[in-house]
Design a protein around this motif. Structure first.
Motif, short mmCIF file in Angstrom:
data_model
loop_
_atom_site.label_atom_id
_atom_site.label_comp_id
_atom_site.label_asym_id
_atom_site.label_seq_id
_atom_site.Cartn_x
_atom_site.Cartn_y
_atom_site.Cartn_z
N GLU A 97 0.18 61.67 57.15
CA GLU A 97 -1.22 61.22 57.17
C GLU A 97 -2.17 62.27 56.62
N SER A 98 -1.71 63.53 56.51
CA SER A 98 -2.60 64.61 56.12
C SER A 98 -2.92 64.55 54.62
N GLU A 99 -4.22 64.48 54.31
CA GLU A 99 -4.65 64.48 52.90
C GLU A 99 -4.24 65.78 52.22
N LEU A 100 -4.36 66.88 52.99
CA LEU A 100 -4.02 68.20 52.46
C LEU A 100 -2.55 68.24 52.04
N VAL A 101 -1.68 67.74 52.87
CA VAL A 101 -0.25 67.73 52.55
C VAL A 101 0.02 66.78 51.39
N ARG A 102 -0.60 65.63 51.44
CA ARG A 102 -0.35 64.64 50.39
C ARG A 102 -0.77 65.17 49.02
N LYS A 103 -1.95 65.79 48.98
CA LYS A 103 -2.48 66.26 47.69
C LYS A 103 -1.84 67.56 47.23
N ARG A 104 -1.69 68.52 48.16
CA ARG A 104 -1.28 69.85 47.72
C ARG A 104 0.20 70.13 47.90
N LEU A 105 0.87 69.39 48.79
CA LEU A 105 2.31 69.60 49.00
C LEU A 105 3.05 68.26 48.88
N PRO A 106 2.93 67.62 47.72
CA PRO A 106 3.52 66.27 47.61
C PRO A 106 5.04 66.25 47.87
N LEU A 107 5.70 67.37 47.65
CA LEU A 107 7.15 67.40 47.89
C LEU A 107 7.43 67.23 49.39
N LEU A 108 6.68 67.96 50.20
CA LEU A 108 6.86 67.86 51.65
C LEU A 108 6.40 66.48 52.14
N TRP A 109 5.34 65.98 51.54
CA TRP A 109 4.84 64.65 51.90
C TRP A 109 5.93 63.60 51.65
N SER A 110 6.57 63.72 50.50
CA SER A 110 7.59 62.74 50.13
C SER A 110 8.77 62.77 51.11
N ALA A 111 9.16 63.97 51.54
CA ALA A 111 10.25 64.07 52.53
C ALA A 111 9.81 63.45 53.85
N ALA A 112 8.55 63.69 54.26
CA ALA A 112 8.06 63.12 55.51
C ALA A 112 8.02 61.60 55.42
N HIS A 113 7.66 61.11 54.25
CA HIS A 113 7.54 59.67 54.05
C HIS A 113 8.91 58.97 54.08
N GLN A 114 9.95 59.70 53.73
CA GLN A 114 11.30 59.10 53.71
C GLN A 114 12.07 59.39 55.00
N PHE A 115 11.36 59.83 56.01
CA PHE A 115 11.96 60.30 57.26
C PHE A 115 11.98 59.18 58.28
N ALA A 116 13.16 58.66 58.61
CA ALA A 116 13.36 57.71 59.71
C ALA A 116 12.31 56.60 59.76
N SER A 117 12.12 56.03 60.96
CA SER A 117 11.18 54.92 61.15
C SER A 117 9.83 55.47 61.58
N LEU A 118 8.82 54.60 61.55
CA LEU A 118 7.49 55.01 61.99
C LEU A 118 7.53 55.50 63.44
N GLN A 119 8.30 54.80 64.29
CA GLN A 119 8.35 55.21 65.70
C GLN A 119 8.88 56.64 65.83
N ILE A 120 9.93 56.96 65.08
CA ILE A 120 10.49 58.32 65.14
C ILE A 120 9.50 59.31 64.52
N ARG A 121 8.90 58.95 63.41
CA ARG A 121 7.94 59.87 62.76
C ARG A 121 6.75 60.18 63.67
N ASN A 122 6.39 59.22 64.53
CA ASN A 122 5.30 59.45 65.47
C ASN A 122 5.67 60.43 66.58
N THR A 123 6.96 60.65 66.79
CA THR A 123 7.42 61.50 67.89
C THR A 123 8.00 62.82 67.40
N ALA A 124 8.80 62.76 66.35
CA ALA A 124 9.51 63.94 65.85
C ALA A 124 8.53 64.96 65.28
#
Ligand SMILES: Cc1cc2nc3c(=O)[nH]c(=O)nc-3n(C[C@H](O)[C@H](O)[C@H](O)COP(=O)(O)OP(=O)(O)OC[C@H]3O[C@@H](n4cnc5c(N)ncnc54)[C@H](O)[C@@H]3O)c2cc1C
Ligand code: FES
Ligand code: FES
Lengths: 155, 289
Positions: free
Chosen positions: B77-104
């Motif tokens: 959800e972070s604009e900073l990560v999305r804009k400046r660290l798109p590689l990390l954003w992409s890994a976060a986006h491909q990480f498990a389900s929304l429920q897990i991403r909300n907790t992990a």
């Protein structure tokens, strides 16, 4: 060692004891009696135990019960308005999105959370919202129909 | 089982000192809860979630500082990560389900030190640093030194990860994270490949190529020979092919329930080729000849 926590579930305040290693799903079902929260895989993979915790859908089987101290939770029991079902619940009935029904509470909670976030979700939004919910019966098509109908009725 | 909710990092560290190997830190709990149910219950659980300010995501010293308690969804959800660290954003986006991403949490993903951890190969490629804190002081170290083996990090049983510092990638760089799993994001990666590169001034060659491989060695690793092979050169079909084979030879995948080692090698080859091609296209506007 028992731990006493205070939390809100569906607007009701509870104070209860739990063992510190207890998963939230077991605390909700066995101590507080919210049996609408289903237990299935018990490892975070199927979404049957999905609840909304401080506004966000989570799998209650991989959340520590103690983390619910001070939290505001919503389970499937809490989303109807008195006798009137939530639009997502009514749409599941009207489109036939329920077969055995075991996955249904989890789907309904995930989709309620989706419609709380976005009024007119795209197919992609729906896919993402339920990517962590597994249904072995319906083949998902009717579930997609149900969200569409619910979103239309809520518009 | 003893249970503690320290309110400060110092308090957490003194609990770890006191309880030693008996103690287990818990953050989001998506790994630890499964362990409690299906492996051994720890003697004592140190829940760090109530320590304030450990989930910040903010700009700091030419990069992004990420608190270990930031959830995967907060990264997404972070604009900073999305804009400046798109590689990390992409890994976060491909990480498990929304429920897990909300907790992990990202700290949990790192400290679990599973070679398949989604954020690890991107952090290696971004040359990020870990802030590790013990009761006698804190230090920073590159993630290349932090991971020691499956489930093992330089934290041992008495340290806490208290921050992640990610420098901004070079202006004009491009990066991709490619994950191969049977059931898409919901599944643990069989192989994850992160590729980052820049182009030289006249866009005729790739520079500073970095390749990170996940799930194909005891820790996430870089592929230095392959990086050297490609850096400074124009990418053509022959070089792409050579680079794929080279990356596969730099991995040492095991066979497990998710896939055979041989298959993982083929996937490293394929994803490295795909990652390089995508970077080349994005950086030069040209197809690989
Ligand atoms: C259904 C499911 C799907 C999953 N899918 C993926 C996936 O697609 N990709 C992926 O990479 N992972 C996946 N995982 C694994 C897991 O969700 C991640 O590793 C997650 O990031 C762990 O974070 P957590 O906060 O839940 O960690 P926890 O379970 O709380 O902790 C994990 C480990 O880190 C230690 N720890 C945590 N924080 C710190 C700290 N600050 N300092 C020191 N030690 C610490 C704990 O002691 C523990 O050993 C999945 C898990 C489940 C259950
Ligand atoms: S029972 Fe929690 S996700 Fe399956
Ligand atoms: S209706 Fe049976 S699992 Fe979904």
């Amino acid at each position: 060692m028992g731990l006493e926590i205070k939390l809100t579930v569906n607007g009701n305040t509870h104070t209860a004891e739990l063992e510190p290693s207890t998963a939230l799903v077991d605390f909700l079902r066995d101590t507080l009696g919210y049996k609408g929260v289903k237990l299935c895989c018990n490892t975070g993979e199927c979404g049957a135990c999905t609840i909304i915790m401080d506004g966000k859908p989570v799998n209650s089987c991989v959340v520590l019960g103690a983390d619910a101290a001070g939290a505001d939770l919503v389970t499937v029991e809490g989303i109807a308005d008195g006798d009137e079902l939530h639009p997502v619940q009514q749409a599941f009935i009207d489109t036939g999105a329920v077969q055995c029904g075991y996955c249904t509470p989890g789907f309904i909670v995930s989709l309620k959370a989706l419609l709380d976030r976005t009024k007119s979700p795209t197919a992609e939004d729906v896919e993402e919202a339920i990517s962590g919910n597994i249904c072995r019966c319906t083949g998902y098509t009717k579930i997609f129909d149900a969200v569409e109908l619910a979103a239309k009725r809520m518009a | 089982m003893d249970y503690f909710e320290p309110k400060t990092v110092d308090e957490a560290l003194s609990l770890l000192d006191q309880h030693g190997e008996q103690a287990e830190v818990i953050a989001g709990g998506t790994d630890v809860m499964v362990d409690i149910k299906y492996s051994d219950e720890p003697g004592c659980l140190v829940n760090i979630k109530r320590i304030p300010d450990l989930n910040a995501i903010r700009e700091s010293n030419g990069g992004v500082h990420i608190g270990p308690l930031a959830t995967i969804h907060e990264l997404e959800e972070s604009e900073l990560v999305r804009k400046r660290l798109p590689l990390l954003w992409s890994a976060a986006h491909q990480f498990a389900s929304l429920q897990i991403r909300n907790t992990a949490t990202i700290g949990g993903n790192i400290c679990r030190a599973s070679p398949s951890g989604e954020t690890l190969a991107p952090l290696l490629v971004l040359e990020a640093e870990a802030e590790v804190t013990f009761s006698d002081g804190a230090r920073t170290e590159p993630f290349s030194a932090f991971f020691k083996g499956p489930g093992e990090t330089s934290l041992g049983s008495k340290g806490l990860l208290t921050g992640i510092n990610v420098p901004y990638p070079a202006d004009g760089s491009h990066a991709v994270y490619l994950k191969h799993a049977v059931r898409g994001p919901m599944d643990i990666a069989m192989v994850g490949v992160a590729v980052m590169a820049t182009a030289n001034a006249d866009k005729s060659a790739l520079d500073d190529v970095r390749i990170g491989l996940g799930a194909v060695a005891p820790t996430p690793v870089r592929a230095p020979k392959t990086e050297a092979l490609v850096s400074g050169k124009a990418l053509d079909a022959a070089l792409v092919k050579e680079a794929g084979a080279s990356a596969a030879s730099e991995s040492s995948p095991i066979t497990d329930q998710r896939s055979s080692g041989e298959y993982r090698g083929w996937i490293v080859d394929a994803l490295t080729r795909r990652g390089l091609e995508q970077c080349w296209q994005a950086l030069t506007g040209k197809e690989v000849a």
